[in-house]
Design a protein around this motif. Structure first.
Motif, PDB file in Angstrom:
ATOM      1  N   ALA A 123     -28.610  85.599  40.091  1.00 29.23           N
ATOM      2  CA  ALA A 123     -28.274  85.622  41.518  1.00 29.23           C
ATOM      3  C   ALA A 123     -26.883  86.233  41.718  1.00 29.23           C
ATOM      4  CB  ALA A 123     -28.333  84.210  42.106  1.00 29.23           C
ATOM      5  N   MET A 124     -25.947  85.835  40.864  1.00 29.24           N
ATOM      6  CA  MET A 124     -24.589  86.380  40.997  1.00 29.24           C
ATOM      7  C   MET A 124     -24.574  87.882  40.736  1.00 29.24           C
ATOM      8  SD  MET A 124     -21.916  83.609  39.429  1.00 29.24           S
ATOM      9  CE  MET A 124     -22.974  82.472  38.564  1.00 29.24           C
ATOM     10  N   SER A 125     -25.276  88.326  39.701  1.00 29.69           N
ATOM     11  CA  SER A 125     -25.261  89.760  39.407  1.00 29.69           C
ATOM     12  C   SER A 125     -25.895  90.534  40.557  1.00 29.69           C
ATOM     13  CB  SER A 125     -25.952  90.050  38.071  1.00 29.69           C
ATOM     14  OG  SER A 125     -27.257  90.516  38.247  1.00 29.69           O
ATOM     15  N   GLY A 126     -26.922  89.957  41.191  1.00 31.77           N
ATOM     16  CA  GLY A 126     -27.521  90.603  42.363  1.00 31.77           C
ATOM     17  C   GLY A 126     -26.537  90.683  43.515  1.00 31.77           C
ATOM     18  N   ALA A 127     -25.852  89.555  43.770  1.00 34.23           N
ATOM     19  CA  ALA A 127     -24.896  89.515  44.878  1.00 34.23           C
ATOM     20  C   ALA A 127     -23.789  90.541  44.667  1.00 34.23           C
ATOM     21  CB  ALA A 127     -24.311  88.106  45.010  1.00 34.23           C
ATOM     22  N   LEU A 128     -23.318  90.673  43.436  1.00 35.57           N
ATOM     23  CA  LEU A 128     -22.230  91.623  43.171  1.00 35.57           C
ATOM     24  C   LEU A 128     -22.685  93.063  43.404  1.00 35.57           C
ATOM     25  CD1 LEU A 128     -20.659  89.964  40.002  1.00 35.57           C
ATOM     26  CD2 LEU A 128     -19.692  90.071  42.315  1.00 35.57           C
ATOM     27  N   THR A 129     -23.906  93.397  42.922  1.00 31.45           N
ATOM     28  CA  THR A 129     -24.426  94.746  43.173  1.00 31.45           C
ATOM     29  C   THR A 129     -24.506  95.016  44.676  1.00 31.45           C
ATOM     30  OG1 THR A 129     -25.819  94.461  41.221  1.00 31.45           O
ATOM     31  CG2 THR A 129     -26.318  96.342  42.630  1.00 31.45           C
ATOM     32  N   ALA A 130     -24.989  94.027  45.425  1.00 36.83           N
ATOM     33  CA  ALA A 130     -25.180  94.209  46.861  1.00 36.83           C
ATOM     34  C   ALA A 130     -23.848  94.355  47.590  1.00 36.83           C
ATOM     35  CB  ALA A 130     -25.974  93.036  47.430  1.00 36.83           C
ATOM     36  N   MET A 131     -22.819  93.619  47.119  1.00 29.93           N
ATOM     37  CA  MET A 131     -21.512  93.739  47.774  1.00 29.93           C
ATOM     38  C   MET A 131     -20.924  95.124  47.554  1.00 29.93           C
ATOM     39  SD  MET A 131     -19.653  90.016  47.601  1.00 29.93           S
ATOM     40  CE  MET A 131     -20.237  89.407  46.034  1.00 29.93           C
ATOM     41  N   HIS A 132     -21.154  95.690  46.365  1.00 29.96           N
ATOM     42  CA  HIS A 132     -20.712  97.064  46.090  1.00 29.96           C
ATOM     43  C   HIS A 132     -21.337  98.048  47.071  1.00 29.96           C
ATOM     44  CE1 HIS A 132     -18.183  97.208  42.598  1.00 29.96           C
ATOM     45  NE2 HIS A 132     -18.927  96.313  41.985  1.00 29.96           N
ATOM     46  N   LYS A 133     -22.550  97.723  47.545  1.00 27.54           N
ATOM     47  CA  LYS A 133     -23.265  98.616  48.457  1.00 27.54           C
ATOM     48  C   LYS A 133     -22.905  98.334  49.916  1.00 27.54           C
ATOM     49  CE  LYS A 133     -25.974 101.241  45.963  1.00 27.54           C
ATOM     50  NZ  LYS A 133     -26.429 102.601  46.247  1.00 27.54           N
ATOM     51  N   LYS A 134     -21.951  97.422  50.123  1.00 25.98           N
ATOM     52  CA  LYS A 134     -21.506  97.070  51.468  1.00 25.98           C
ATOM     53  C   LYS A 134     -22.632  96.540  52.347  1.00 25.98           C
ATOM     54  CE  LYS A 134     -17.445  99.907  51.393  1.00 25.98           C
ATOM     55  NZ  LYS A 134     -16.878  98.812  50.547  1.00 25.98           N
ATOM     56  N   LEU A 135     -23.490  95.712  51.798  1.00 27.52           N
ATOM     57  CA  LEU A 135     -24.522  95.080  52.624  1.00 27.52           C
ATOM     58  C   LEU A 135     -23.910  93.919  53.403  1.00 27.52           C
ATOM     59  CD1 LEU A 135     -27.620  95.046  50.278  1.00 27.52           C
ATOM     60  CD2 LEU A 135     -26.738  96.845  51.745  1.00 27.52           C
ATOM     61  N   ASP A 136     -24.618  93.457  54.423  1.00 31.16           N
ATOM     62  CA  ASP A 136     -24.140  92.286  55.169  1.00 31.16           C
ATOM     63  C   ASP A 136     -24.553  91.019  54.407  1.00 31.16           C
ATOM     64  OD1 ASP A 136     -26.724  91.428  55.915  1.00 31.16           O
ATOM     65  OD2 ASP A 136     -26.685  92.592  57.750  1.00 31.16           O
ATOM     66  N   PRO A 137     -24.029  89.841  54.824  1.00 34.20           N
ATOM     67  CA  PRO A 137     -24.289  88.617  54.047  1.00 34.20           C
ATOM     68  C   PRO A 137     -25.779  88.314  53.861  1.00 34.20           C
ATOM     69  CG  PRO A 137     -22.520  88.245  55.602  1.00 34.20           C
ATOM     70  CD  PRO A 137     -23.053  89.613  55.900  1.00 34.20           C
ATOM     71  N   ARG A 180     -41.051  99.665  54.518  1.00 35.92           N
ATOM     72  CA  ARG A 180     -40.944 100.963  55.220  1.00 35.92           C
ATOM     73  C   ARG A 180     -39.695 101.721  54.779  1.00 35.92           C
ATOM     74  NH1 ARG A 180     -39.067  99.634  60.775  1.00 35.92           N
ATOM     75  NH2 ARG A 180     -37.144  99.429  59.571  1.00 35.92           N
ATOM     76  N   ASP A 181     -38.554 101.041  54.788  1.00 38.33           N
ATOM     77  CA  ASP A 181     -37.302 101.710  54.446  1.00 38.33           C
ATOM     78  C   ASP A 181     -37.277 102.135  52.983  1.00 38.33           C
ATOM     79  OD1 ASP A 181     -36.534 101.339  57.046  1.00 38.33           O
ATOM     80  OD2 ASP A 181     -35.247  99.621  56.643  1.00 38.33           O
ATOM     81  N   ILE A 182     -37.812 101.291  52.097  1.00 43.12           N
ATOM     82  CA  ILE A 182     -37.848 101.637  50.674  1.00 43.12           C
ATOM     83  C   ILE A 182     -38.726 102.868  50.446  1.00 43.12           C
ATOM     84  CG2 ILE A 182     -38.676 100.855  48.403  1.00 43.12           C
ATOM     85  CD1 ILE A 182     -36.033  99.618  49.274  1.00 43.12           C
ATOM     86  N   LEU A 183     -39.887 102.919  51.115  1.00 42.12           N
ATOM     87  CA  LEU A 183     -40.768 104.085  50.955  1.00 42.12           C
ATOM     88  C   LEU A 183     -40.105 105.354  51.492  1.00 42.12           C
ATOM     89  CD1 LEU A 183     -44.316 102.677  51.840  1.00 42.12           C
ATOM     90  CD2 LEU A 183     -43.474 103.333  49.592  1.00 42.12           C
ATOM     91  N   CYS A 184     -39.166 105.199  52.427  1.00 43.69           N
ATOM     92  CA  CYS A 184     -38.414 106.350  52.938  1.00 43.69           C
ATOM     93  C   CYS A 184     -37.083 106.513  52.189  1.00 43.69           C
ATOM     94  CB  CYS A 184     -38.154 106.200  54.432  1.00 43.69           C
ATOM     95  SG  CYS A 184     -39.661 106.225  55.420  1.00 43.69           S
ATOM     96  N   THR A 185     -36.927 105.776  51.053  1.00 40.27           N
ATOM     97  CA  THR A 185     -35.697 105.785  50.247  1.00 40.27           C
ATOM     98  C   THR A 185     -34.420 105.580  51.063  1.00 40.27           C
ATOM     99  OG1 THR A 185     -35.377 108.182  50.251  1.00 40.27           O
ATOM    100  CG2 THR A 185     -36.735 107.304  48.494  1.00 40.27           C
ATOM    101  N   GLU A 186     -34.470 104.616  51.954  1.00 39.16           N
ATOM    102  CA  GLU A 186     -33.279 104.152  52.658  1.00 39.16           C
ATOM    103  C   GLU A 186     -32.982 102.725  52.207  1.00 39.16           C
ATOM    104  OE1 GLU A 186     -31.619 105.661  55.122  1.00 39.16           O
ATOM    105  OE2 GLU A 186     -32.957 107.292  55.700  1.00 39.16           O
ATOM    106  N   ILE A 187     -31.719 102.346  52.135  1.00 40.73           N
ATOM    107  CA  ILE A 187     -31.408 100.928  51.962  1.00 40.73           C
ATOM    108  C   ILE A 187     -31.893 100.214  53.219  1.00 40.73           C
ATOM    109  CG2 ILE A 187     -29.592  99.197  51.761  1.00 40.73           C
ATOM    110  CD1 ILE A 187     -28.028 100.989  50.038  1.00 40.73           C
ATOM    111  N   PRO A 188     -32.721  99.155  53.055  1.00 39.81           N
ATOM    112  CA  PRO A 188     -33.325  98.518  54.230  1.00 39.81           C
ATOM    113  C   PRO A 188     -32.302  98.210  55.318  1.00 39.81           C
ATOM    114  CG  PRO A 188     -34.275  97.624  52.254  1.00 39.81           C
ATOM    115  CD  PRO A 188     -33.174  98.543  51.810  1.00 39.81           C
ATOM    116  N   VAL A 189     -32.635  98.617  56.531  1.00 40.78           N
ATOM    117  CA  VAL A 189     -31.701  98.491  57.653  1.00 40.78           C
ATOM    118  C   VAL A 189     -31.332  97.033  57.909  1.00 40.78           C
ATOM    119  CG1 VAL A 189     -33.524  98.479  59.410  1.00 40.78           C
ATOM    120  CG2 VAL A 189     -31.253  99.249  60.026  1.00 40.78           C
TER     121      VAL A 189
END
Lengths: 200, 200, 200
Positions: A14-28, C132-141
């Motif tokens: 879970a932590m490794s996933g969270a870290l990857t996602a934070m690098h991608k600037k996703l929301d919480p 939908r977003d994955i099939l369009c190779t976008e990070i899911p909105v």
């Protein structure tokens, strides 16, 4: 004991996933979903493919709580993960060993061929990370670098070889886990990796 | 006979997956996984969605061996695939015909509506390639160019029309396969393709 | 009534999928598949994970027809969608409310823990868009912007709180849907969104 290792592995994933996602600037929310699928994605895929439904984590809500803990931990300590990197790597490696065995076991329980059981073990340990990378639109890291999945396959082979010796099941599990964990540690220490194949 | 075609199709799909993965400079494990999901991905998705679990390839380890053969073959001959392209295309087309029929059949066996059976046939034949492209972070090629999936849908319609004539089941299968295979050959020879829709 | 809302939601989701796919310049088949998975992807994932197979839309071919209608509609009016945007957004929001409830209900029916039921509701409402977003190779909105999935989670919590009051089931469903729909409308009107977490 084995259950404790399962929890440690789940939280590390879970932590490794969270870290990857934070690098991608996703929301919480996005970070949480990525943490979640990294932790349970491999097992979910396995359960769905062998028809063990509702899938594992749906029957034990504690997994959700462990993932939440790992997620919150990753967010709070996100600026300190350089120093925590080694610990995270170690926990992640425990997860690799434990999840491979859990996958192997599920296959054996329903009488599948050893080759298929090894596939299930590898899937359980590695496909959470594959789904994580796909959701972040990266080519999965385990397809590109690092001996990772290959170690699970080797671990599975060792497991079935040792099994022929009629070892006590606890010893069998322990030996295989330790094999996977130590090969992984050595692979990273000595920078083992698979060659890339030139194409034209 | 039909089983032989299934094997040819599986190996052709594995090779096409391996070639795509080598273009992306994946490591040997990554190439193998892509070969694997290209070959069995469509059938796996179908089995999971109709609840036919453990999914097909888990119950017959031979599929794994055929995929390994296709994979090894693709790696050894990777520098010669320009000359082998035509053969690969031909085998791939056999796979398209056979897999569509296998999907149709699974749907009919559990009494699903013809429209749903056609969806299952198309999924079986085409979604291995979709998963391959997604794992390589490409928009699936069948969504962008080439009449490919559309031929499976047409093949499915032909199948249900012919079925009303109470033909012998062997003839029904053979005719539908040949229809799919020949339309695909013509589509590529005469460069048929679907128009792209302008948007604003 | 509830069934009518389900149909409206399905068609709205199909349209939103078709529009995304047209932006990506896919061919008509690709657009149809994206419309299809956007509409049924969340429910399919849920059904597969709880073992409710064949998955929902395979047992009621009408869903296919509603999706075809939404798809054709989106293609015909594709140049006018600026003016239709508000209506589409409104229908999409109805879908969000209805699909969350359908997912919650499926979980309750098989006796899963409330936390898991909320996960199923959120999955049903949101994961069609993720696929939908994955099939369009976008990070899911929904991982990046907009409070969307978070509203489904809140709606699920409201549902289980109200449920303790022993309300009539119709009122319970209606209230929860209206809650989800109105929070979503407000979230968009007042531009509510989750913060992004800085990482180093």
């Amino acid at each position: 004991m084995f259950h404790l290792l399962d929890i440690i592995g789940t939280m590390a994933f879970a932590m490794s996933g969270a870290l990857t996602a934070m690098h991608k600037k996703l929301d919480p929310f996005g970070i949480f979903i990525i943490a979640f699928v990294t932790a349970v994605g491999g097992g979910t895929l396995r359960d769905v493919m062998i028809g063990r439904t509702p899938v594992g984590w749906m029957l034990d809500v504690n997994y959700v709580y462990f993932i939440v803990i790992g997620y919150v931990f990753a967010i709070i300590f996100r600026k300190k993960f350089d120093r925590l990197k080694t610990s995270l790597f170690f926990f992640d490696t425990i997860g690799l060993g434990v999840f491979t065995l859990i996958g192997l076991e599920k296959g054996i329980n329903i009488g599948l061929h050893p080759v298929i059981c090894i596939a299930l073990g590898t899937m359980t340990a590695c496909f959470g990370g594959v789904i994580r990378d796909i959701l972040c639109t990266e080519i999965p890291v385990i397809f590109r670098r690092e001996i990772y999945a290959t170690i699970c396959i080797l671990g599975g082979i060792v497991f079935f070889l040792l099994r022929k010796l009629n070892l006590d099941s606890d010893i069998l599990y322990l030996t295989t886990s330790l094999f996977i964990i130590s090969v992984r540690l050595m692979a990273v220490k000595f920078k083992w990796h698979l060659p890339t194949l030139g194409y034209k």
